[in-house]
Design an enzyme around this catalytic site. Structure first.
Site, PDB file in Angstrom:
ATOM      1  N   ASN A   1       7.945  -4.800   3.154  1.00 25.20           N
ATOM      2  CA  ASN A   1       6.558  -4.437   3.425  1.00 25.20           C
ATOM      3  C   ASN A   1       6.148  -4.774   4.856  1.00 25.20           C
ATOM      4  O   ASN A   1       5.517  -3.969   5.537  1.00 25.20           O
ATOM      5  CB  ASN A   1       5.640  -5.157   2.425  1.00 25.20           C
ATOM      6  CG  ASN A   1       4.196  -4.732   2.550  1.00 25.20           C
ATOM      7  OD1 ASN A   1       3.882  -3.596   2.851  1.00 25.20           O
ATOM      8  ND2 ASN A   1       3.297  -5.669   2.311  1.00 25.20           N
TER       9      ASN A   1
ATOM     10  N   HIS B   1       0.832  -1.204   0.000  1.00 21.86           N
ATOM     11  CA  HIS B   1       0.000   0.000   0.000  1.00 21.86           C
ATOM     12  C   HIS B   1       0.867   1.255   0.000  1.00 21.86           C
ATOM     13  O   HIS B   1       1.847   1.335   0.728  1.00 21.86           O
ATOM     14  CB  HIS B   1      -0.890   0.029   1.241  1.00 21.86           C
ATOM     15  CG  HIS B   1      -2.046  -0.892   1.178  1.00 21.86           C
ATOM     16  ND1 HIS B   1      -1.924  -2.259   1.278  1.00 21.86           N
ATOM     17  CD2 HIS B   1      -3.362  -0.631   1.026  1.00 21.86           C
ATOM     18  CE1 HIS B   1      -3.124  -2.802   1.185  1.00 21.86           C
ATOM     19  NE2 HIS B   1      -4.013  -1.840   1.035  1.00 21.86           N
TER      20      HIS B   1
END
Length: 185
Positions: A60, A29
């Site tokens: 991440n 994201h």
């Protein structure tokens, strides 16, 4: 418009979940879902693939996640916290001594895998006396848990040059106080 659907994005320029399947990359994201908990719709909207880029899973789930947590924690100390995040495709020196921009693509739609990611934090002082900037560049690769986030601080001009985006002129127009950049490089 031929080849487009109601999304307004031509089919040639769209990623799908299938592009990520088996690629070895997370759907990282850009705007974190956890930053949008004020409404279920806002949180759901962060899962559109236009808000996602292929991200190394270790990055991440660890260092990038820590940087997102830091951003959330800063909302307790500053009047307003603005976060701008994006992918970077940076050159590396190859064996012939020349610089090349090389990046992997994944899936049938050839989704570009960024070499790096940036995050610019614009922190508005509670006393209204200015803005603090923190700008980070992280490589899209595993990073040791022992490496502090401060190691990835860079001058804002570095990100402006790398990304083609200008942050400082717009911030200066909107603030009465000064701008203080935090970077140790």
């Amino acid at each position: 418009m031929t080849g487009a659907t109601g999304t307004g994005i031509h089919v040639f320029h769209r990623a799908t979940n299938a592009d990520y399947k088996g690629s070895g990359f997370d759907r990282g994201h850009l705007a974190a879902a956890a930053n949008h908990k004020w409404s279920q719709k806002a949180m759901d909207d962060t899962f559109y693939l236009s808000n996602v880029a292929p991200q190394n899973p270790h990055l991440n789930q660890n260092t990038w996640n820590n940087l997102e947590k830091l951003c959330r924690s800063l909302t307790k100390r500053y009047l307003n916290v603005y976060v701008c995040t994006g992918p970077l495709y940076l050159p590396r020196q190859e064996a012939d001594g020349k610089l090349y921009v090389r990046y992997q693509v994944i899936g049938r739609n050839h989704v570009a895998v960024p070499t790096h990611f940036f995050k610019v934090l614009i922190l508005e002082q509670a006393d209204g006396k200015g803005v603090e900037l923190r700008s980070y560049v992280l490589p899209n690769e595993p990073i040791s848990e022992q490496v502090p986030l401060e190691r990835f601080l860079v001058p804002i001009e570095t990100i402006e040059r790398m990304s083609g985006l200008l942050f400082v002129p717009n911030i200066m127009k909107r603030t009465a106080g000064g701008v203080r950049a935090i970077a140790d490089r």
